[in-house]
Write a protein that holds these residues in place. Structure first.
Motif, PDB file in Angstrom:
ATOM      1  N   VAL A  55       3.093   2.213  17.847  1.00  0.00           N
ATOM      2  CA  VAL A  55       3.077   2.939  16.579  1.00  0.00           C
ATOM      3  C   VAL A  55       3.824   4.268  16.700  1.00  0.00           C
ATOM      4  O   VAL A  55       4.631   4.621  15.844  1.00  0.00           O
ATOM      5  CB  VAL A  55       1.614   3.193  16.124  1.00  0.00           C
ATOM      6  CG1 VAL A  55       1.580   4.108  14.927  1.00  0.00           C
ATOM      7  CG2 VAL A  55       0.943   1.871  15.804  1.00  0.00           C
ATOM      8  N   VAL A  56       3.581   4.972  17.802  1.00  0.00           N
ATOM      9  CA  VAL A  56       4.231   6.265  17.983  1.00  0.00           C
ATOM     10  C   VAL A  56       5.731   6.077  18.189  1.00  0.00           C
ATOM     11  O   VAL A  56       6.547   6.799  17.615  1.00  0.00           O
ATOM     12  CB  VAL A  56       3.607   7.019  19.178  1.00  0.00           C
ATOM     13  CG1 VAL A  56       4.377   8.295  19.471  1.00  0.00           C
ATOM     14  CG2 VAL A  56       2.155   7.332  18.894  1.00  0.00           C
ATOM     15  N   LEU A  57       6.078   5.089  18.986  1.00  0.00           N
ATOM     16  CA  LEU A  57       7.486   4.834  19.256  1.00  0.00           C
ATOM     17  C   LEU A  57       8.233   4.466  17.975  1.00  0.00           C
ATOM     18  O   LEU A  57       9.356   4.891  17.734  1.00  0.00           O
ATOM     19  CB  LEU A  57       7.632   3.701  20.273  1.00  0.00           C
ATOM     20  CG  LEU A  57       9.052   3.464  20.747  1.00  0.00           C
ATOM     21  CD1 LEU A  57       9.452   4.556  21.726  1.00  0.00           C
ATOM     22  CD2 LEU A  57       9.178   2.113  21.397  1.00  0.00           C
ATOM     23  N   GLY A  58       7.577   3.696  17.124  1.00  0.00           N
ATOM     24  CA  GLY A  58       8.220   3.275  15.885  1.00  0.00           C
ATOM     25  C   GLY A  58       8.375   4.428  14.914  1.00  0.00           C
ATOM     26  O   GLY A  58       9.242   4.414  14.060  1.00  0.00           O
ATOM     27  N   GLY A  59       7.532   5.431  15.062  1.00  0.00           N
ATOM     28  CA  GLY A  59       7.535   6.542  14.115  1.00  0.00           C
ATOM     29  C   GLY A  59       6.266   6.459  13.300  1.00  0.00           C
ATOM     30  O   GLY A  59       6.060   5.489  12.572  1.00  0.00           O
ATOM     31  N   LEU A  60       5.401   7.474  13.427  1.00  0.00           N
ATOM     32  CA  LEU A  60       4.109   7.429  12.748  1.00  0.00           C
ATOM     33  C   LEU A  60       4.293   7.283  11.244  1.00  0.00           C
ATOM     34  O   LEU A  60       4.892   8.146  10.612  1.00  0.00           O
ATOM     35  CB  LEU A  60       3.308   8.697  13.056  1.00  0.00           C
ATOM     36  CG  LEU A  60       2.593   8.711  14.403  1.00  0.00           C
ATOM     37  CD1 LEU A  60       2.051  10.104  14.699  1.00  0.00           C
ATOM     38  CD2 LEU A  60       1.473   7.685  14.419  1.00  0.00           C
ATOM     39  N   GLY A  61       3.796   6.216  10.699  1.00  0.00           N
ATOM     40  CA  GLY A  61       3.858   6.047   9.251  1.00  0.00           C
ATOM     41  C   GLY A  61       4.955   5.103   8.807  1.00  0.00           C
ATOM     42  O   GLY A  61       5.037   4.748   7.643  1.00  0.00           O
ATOM     43  N   ILE A 104       0.842  -1.200   0.000  1.00  0.00           N
ATOM     44  CA  ILE A 104       0.000   0.000   0.000  1.00  0.00           C
ATOM     45  C   ILE A 104       0.871   1.241   0.000  1.00  0.00           C
ATOM     46  O   ILE A 104       0.686   2.155  -0.796  1.00  0.00           O
ATOM     47  CB  ILE A 104      -0.937   0.002   1.222  1.00  0.00           C
ATOM     48  CG1 ILE A 104      -2.037  -1.037   1.033  1.00  0.00           C
ATOM     49  CG2 ILE A 104      -1.556   1.383   1.426  1.00  0.00           C
ATOM     50  CD1 ILE A 104      -2.982  -1.143   2.203  1.00  0.00           C
ATOM     51  N   LYS A 105       1.868   1.237   0.879  1.00  0.00           N
ATOM     52  CA  LYS A 105       2.676   2.447   1.024  1.00  0.00           C
ATOM     53  C   LYS A 105       3.420   2.793  -0.255  1.00  0.00           C
ATOM     54  O   LYS A 105       3.617   3.961  -0.565  1.00  0.00           O
ATOM     55  CB  LYS A 105       3.666   2.280   2.182  1.00  0.00           C
ATOM     56  CG  LYS A 105       4.252   3.599   2.646  1.00  0.00           C
ATOM     57  CD  LYS A 105       5.191   3.431   3.818  1.00  0.00           C
ATOM     58  CE  LYS A 105       5.766   4.794   4.213  1.00  0.00           C
ATOM     59  NZ  LYS A 105       6.759   4.660   5.285  1.00  0.00           N
ATOM     60  N   SER A 106       3.839   1.764  -1.009  1.00  0.00           N
ATOM     61  CA  SER A 106       4.655   2.066  -2.176  1.00  0.00           C
ATOM     62  C   SER A 106       3.839   2.190  -3.453  1.00  0.00           C
ATOM     63  O   SER A 106       4.397   2.356  -4.517  1.00  0.00           O
ATOM     64  CB  SER A 106       5.733   0.987  -2.345  1.00  0.00           C
ATOM     65  OG  SER A 106       5.121  -0.277  -2.429  1.00  0.00           O
ATOM     66  N   SER A 107       2.521   2.121  -3.351  1.00  0.00           N
ATOM     67  CA  SER A 107       1.705   2.274  -4.559  1.00  0.00           C
ATOM     68  C   SER A 107       1.140   3.686  -4.651  1.00  0.00           C
ATOM     69  O   SER A 107       1.154   4.437  -3.676  1.00  0.00           O
ATOM     70  CB  SER A 107       0.546   1.280  -4.529  1.00  0.00           C
ATOM     71  OG  SER A 107      -0.334   1.618  -3.486  1.00  0.00           O
ATOM     72  N   GLY A 119       9.330   0.727  11.468  1.00  0.00           N
ATOM     73  CA  GLY A 119       9.375   1.302  12.807  1.00  0.00           C
ATOM     74  C   GLY A 119       8.382   0.616  13.724  1.00  0.00           C
ATOM     75  O   GLY A 119       8.709   0.241  14.851  1.00  0.00           O
ATOM     76  N   ALA A 120       7.146   0.432  13.228  1.00  0.00           N
ATOM     77  CA  ALA A 120       6.123  -0.236  14.031  1.00  0.00           C
ATOM     78  C   ALA A 120       6.551  -1.664  14.337  1.00  0.00           C
ATOM     79  O   ALA A 120       6.362  -2.173  15.446  1.00  0.00           O
ATOM     80  CB  ALA A 120       4.789  -0.226  13.286  1.00  0.00           C
ATOM     81  N   PHE A 121       7.155  -2.299  13.347  1.00  0.00           N
ATOM     82  CA  PHE A 121       7.632  -3.670  13.499  1.00  0.00           C
ATOM     83  C   PHE A 121       8.674  -3.742  14.624  1.00  0.00           C
ATOM     84  O   PHE A 121       8.564  -4.541  15.557  1.00  0.00           O
ATOM     85  CB  PHE A 121       8.249  -4.114  12.160  1.00  0.00           C
ATOM     86  CG  PHE A 121       8.534  -5.582  12.062  1.00  0.00           C
ATOM     87  CD1 PHE A 121       7.659  -6.427  11.400  1.00  0.00           C
ATOM     88  CD2 PHE A 121       9.693  -6.120  12.607  1.00  0.00           C
ATOM     89  CE1 PHE A 121       7.932  -7.782  11.300  1.00  0.00           C
ATOM     90  CE2 PHE A 121       9.965  -7.473  12.515  1.00  0.00           C
ATOM     91  CZ  PHE A 121       9.079  -8.310  11.851  1.00  0.00           C
ATOM     92  N   LEU A 122       9.663  -2.856  14.542  1.00  0.00           N
ATOM     93  CA  LEU A 122      10.715  -2.825  15.562  1.00  0.00           C
ATOM     94  C   LEU A 122      10.138  -2.530  16.941  1.00  0.00           C
ATOM     95  O   LEU A 122      10.467  -3.185  17.928  1.00  0.00           O
ATOM     96  CB  LEU A 122      11.745  -1.745  15.211  1.00  0.00           C
ATOM     97  CG  LEU A 122      12.781  -2.096  14.173  1.00  0.00           C
ATOM     98  CD1 LEU A 122      13.713  -0.916  13.953  1.00  0.00           C
ATOM     99  CD2 LEU A 122      13.574  -3.312  14.633  1.00  0.00           C
ATOM    100  N   GLU A 180      11.484   4.367   6.361  1.00  0.00           N
ATOM    101  CA  GLU A 180      11.592   2.930   6.520  1.00  0.00           C
ATOM    102  C   GLU A 180      13.054   2.584   6.672  1.00  0.00           C
ATOM    103  O   GLU A 180      13.931   3.303   6.194  1.00  0.00           O
ATOM    104  CB  GLU A 180      11.014   2.211   5.288  1.00  0.00           C
ATOM    105  CG  GLU A 180       9.537   2.442   5.073  1.00  0.00           C
ATOM    106  CD  GLU A 180       8.675   1.897   6.199  1.00  0.00           C
ATOM    107  OE1 GLU A 180       9.185   1.162   7.071  1.00  0.00           O
ATOM    108  OE2 GLU A 180       7.481   2.230   6.232  1.00  0.00           O
ATOM    109  N   ILE A 181      13.292   1.443   7.293  1.00  0.00           N
ATOM    110  CA  ILE A 181      14.680   1.080   7.579  1.00  0.00           C
ATOM    111  C   ILE A 181      15.456   0.834   6.291  1.00  0.00           C
ATOM    112  O   ILE A 181      16.666   0.972   6.237  1.00  0.00           O
ATOM    113  CB  ILE A 181      14.718  -0.147   8.508  1.00  0.00           C
ATOM    114  CG1 ILE A 181      16.079  -0.245   9.187  1.00  0.00           C
ATOM    115  CG2 ILE A 181      14.383  -1.428   7.776  1.00  0.00           C
ATOM    116  CD1 ILE A 181      15.965  -0.631  10.623  1.00  0.00           C
ATOM    117  N   TRP A 182      14.715   0.495   5.207  1.00  0.00           N
ATOM    118  CA  TRP A 182      15.418   0.215   3.956  1.00  0.00           C
ATOM    119  C   TRP A 182      15.617   1.468   3.097  1.00  0.00           C
ATOM    120  O   TRP A 182      16.236   1.407   2.057  1.00  0.00           O
ATOM    121  CB  TRP A 182      14.668  -0.871   3.170  1.00  0.00           C
ATOM    122  CG  TRP A 182      13.212  -0.577   3.025  1.00  0.00           C
ATOM    123  CD1 TRP A 182      12.623   0.284   2.162  1.00  0.00           C
ATOM    124  CD2 TRP A 182      12.153  -1.153   3.794  1.00  0.00           C
ATOM    125  NE1 TRP A 182      11.282   0.297   2.349  1.00  0.00           N
ATOM    126  CE2 TRP A 182      10.952  -0.574   3.331  1.00  0.00           C
ATOM    127  CE3 TRP A 182      12.112  -2.090   4.822  1.00  0.00           C
ATOM    128  CZ2 TRP A 182       9.708  -0.915   3.883  1.00  0.00           C
ATOM    129  CZ3 TRP A 182      10.874  -2.420   5.355  1.00  0.00           C
ATOM    130  CH2 TRP A 182       9.698  -1.838   4.887  1.00  0.00           C
TER     131      TRP A 182
END
Lengths: 237, 389
Positions: B312-318, B239-242, B322-325, B368-370
């Protein structure tokens, strides 16, 4: 092409527009000038569907769009470059431009690429910054990006909301030159401006808006000569 | 779906077969990875005496689903939903009802009837997948769909409004779900004959009410959890990359400008909300059938919702990664802090406050981390100038 008839818009109990009428013909640059709070942006935002009129009507190519939602209006070819530049700051310039083509079907891929090239041709600075976050651009570059993005949506009528706002005079010159170029290549433009001096120089016709009413209208060159306009907006005593 | 197609899949000249492979290869990779976790990693951990790690991997996976799915609403579209646990509860109870009473009706008891892929690492035998797994798999999807339906009903009226209103509505929705479940009869049927006699439409009454729904078979395994966790990440990434996803992001960035570009912002917000609710429902279904969990709506209240928001906030909104980590860190952190037992929550809260002071934008911000930009940004070598004319 666009006809606004006796448009009244309220913000709650406050009347912002007391019934204004204006017309934009195919191929023209029409400007709407006036001071702060006169209702210029309100007019533009009502035309693009972001605000709903209390009464009156808006006709685009003969059909009423007063109840059409904003995203449908864009599809009709009436595209706004919003005030305050309205770029998406955390996206790259490239991604911003891609959103410009949002309403166009994927089958127009080739045409979209061509329009993108054309827009980047008008704003060569953007090409150098494609991978940069839009939020890190200068004010002038953000304005260019907002206009380029609107152009990629392939407008038949382009609505420009205060493109000179907060920009250095030199950049303003550039922006207005490009507005003329865009028009020369066939796009009709409705330009809302506080900078009456510049706006009257590029426009064919003009309307003067004062506290929610149109007080003067006519050919831009004539208005620029009129005493009232010179006194009130052009800073000549 | 005009805007939905992944960019890579649409390169001119790509044959339909390549497109198909490109679209489905990542899904297969997710499946494969989940199988490896279940069949290789799980048993290895157990044989090394690290049973707790295998259990922790389950919790992490479920939290990853919750955090990444909430990122689609709070992160991508910039709305503020604080009722994510309620969607989890809907999915949990729908799935639990289907699995529990379905097992009685179909197999005669609520014993776990799964194959290798849903068994705990110890004492495994038999087929990889069984009828029990089919029932469980379908019930997860049913939980997700029911939750998505609720998401649609809640989202449609409230997403026309701006941020704070949605927060209030979702908070209210969460409480309604909790109270509705808790106010039902506390009875759970466990006599096969009685269950066979009771008409199907009456069974949903007996979900344990305020006492909690006990006796559920423990189907949830590393395989099931990580299939859904990885699929959630995959969907979020796609979704994010489309172009479709950039419409979501544009709403967060500037809603007016987004409208001006022709994005039907209400519809897109509702879509994000529904997709997010679907995965939250799946997470709930998985949670309900985890070893050691007794399903109770009281635990799926707004405290749980806040736990997810914190991730979600800790990972970075969006940021998906980040959410995964953050889901991983915030699942492990309370366990690590067990050594300071009574001060555990104090230490946890302090850690959160410190994180927010040091990185208010979250671990990864919106990146994103990548992303290449992330590394430049993390290492602080920011060379571009800001502002100007």
């Amino acid at each position: 092409m666009l006809e606004v008839r006796d448009l009244k818009v309220n913000y709650g109990a406050i009347k912002a527009l007391h019934g204004i009428s204006l017309r934009v013909n195919q191929g023209e640059i029409v400007t709407l000038i006036g001071s702060n709070g006169a209702g210029k942006s309100t007019t533009l935002r009502t035309i693009s569907g972001l605000l709903r009129p209390a009464s009156g009507d808006i006709l685009f190519e003969g059909a009423s769009i007063r109840a059409t939602p904003p995203h449908e209006i864009v599809r009709l070819g009436l595209v706004q470059s919003p005030e305050g530049r309205g770029v998406f700051p955390n996206m790259t310039v490239d991604e911003n431009l891609q959103l410009g083509a949002f309403v166009r079907p994927a089958s127009e891929r080739g045409a979209i690429a061509a329009d993108r090239e054309r827009a980047l041709g008008l704003f060569p600075r953007l090409r150098e910054r494609l991978k940069q976050s839009a939020g890190t651009l200068s004010g002038g570059e953000q304005q260019m990006l907002a206009m380029a993005r609107a152009l990629i949506a392939k407008p038949r009528l382009l609505l420009l909301d205060e493109p000179s706002l907060g920009l250095a005079p030199q950049i303003v010159q550039t922006i207005f030159k490009i507005i003329r170029d865009i028009n020369a290549s066939g796009t009709t433009i409705l330009l809302v401006e506080q900078n009456a001096n510049m706006a009257l120089r590029v426009a064919h016709r003009a309307y003067v808006l004062e506290v929610g009413r149109i007080t003067m209208e006519g050919a831009a060159a004539e208005l620029a000569q009129s005493d009232e306009v010179r006194k009130a907006y052009l800073g000549h005593g | 779906m005009r805007h939905g197609v992944d960019q890579h899949a649409m390169q001119p000249g790509a044959s339909s077969l390549t497109t198909l492979v490109r679209a489905w290869a990542p899904v297969l990779a997710c499946l494969l990875l989940a199988v490896v976790l279940q069949m290789v990693v799980g048993p290895l951990l157990v044989s090394a005496g690290w049973d707790f790690a295998a259990k922790l991997l389950l919790d992490i996976g479920i939290n990853v689903i919750l955090a990444v799915s909430l990122t689609m609403v709070n992160g991508f579209t910039g709305q503020f939903s604080i009722g994510h646990a309620a969607f989890m509860a809907v999915g949990a109870y729908v799935a639990a009802g289907i699995v529990y009473y379905g097992s009685f009706r179909l197999f005669g008891s609520a014993e776990m009837a799964g194959g290798l892929l849903s068994s705990a690492p110890e004492g495994r035998q038999g087929a990889w997948l069984t009828r029990g797994d089919a029932l469980f798999g379908l019930s997860i999807l049913a939980g997700g769909v029911a939750s998505a339906g609720c998401g649609y009903l809640v989202g449609l009226p409230s997403l026309r409004l701006r941020g704070d209103y949605l927060a209030i509505v979702t908070l209210g929705f969460g409480e309604i779900v909790r109270v509705l479940i808790q106010s039902q009869t506390t009875e759970t049927l466990y006599d096969p004959e009685e269950i066979a006699k009771t008409p199907l439409w009456q069974l949903p009454k007996y979900l344990g009410g305020a006492l909690g729904f006990s006796g559920l078979p423990f189907y949830t395994s590393l395989f099931w959890v990580w299939v859904f966790a990885l699929l959630t990440v995959l969907v979020a990434y796609r979704i994010k990359s489309s172009t479709y996803g950039r419409a979501f992001l544009s709403i967060r960035e500037d809603e007016i400008a987004s409208e001006a570009m022709g994005v039907d912002t209400t519809r897109y917000k509702v879509r994000a909300f529904v997709i997010s609710a679907f995965f939250a429902g799946c997470a709930g279904a998985l949670f309900a059938h985890t070893v050691g969990v007794q399903l109770n709506a009281g635990e799926l209240g707004f405290v749980k919702s806040f736990d997810i928001i914190i991730m979600v906030v800790l990972g970075g909104l969006g940021s998906i990664s980040g959410a995964f980590l953050a889901a991983i860190i915030l699942t492990i952190l309370p366990e690590l802090l067990r050594s300071v037992s009574e001060y555990r929550m104090v230490a946890y809260a302090t850690a959160l406050i410190l994180m927010m002071l040091l990185r208010p934008q979250g671990l990864l911000g919106v990146r994103e981390i990548w992303d290449k930009r992330t590394w430049r940004w993390l290492t602080g070598s920011r060379t571009r100038k800001r502002g100007g004319s």
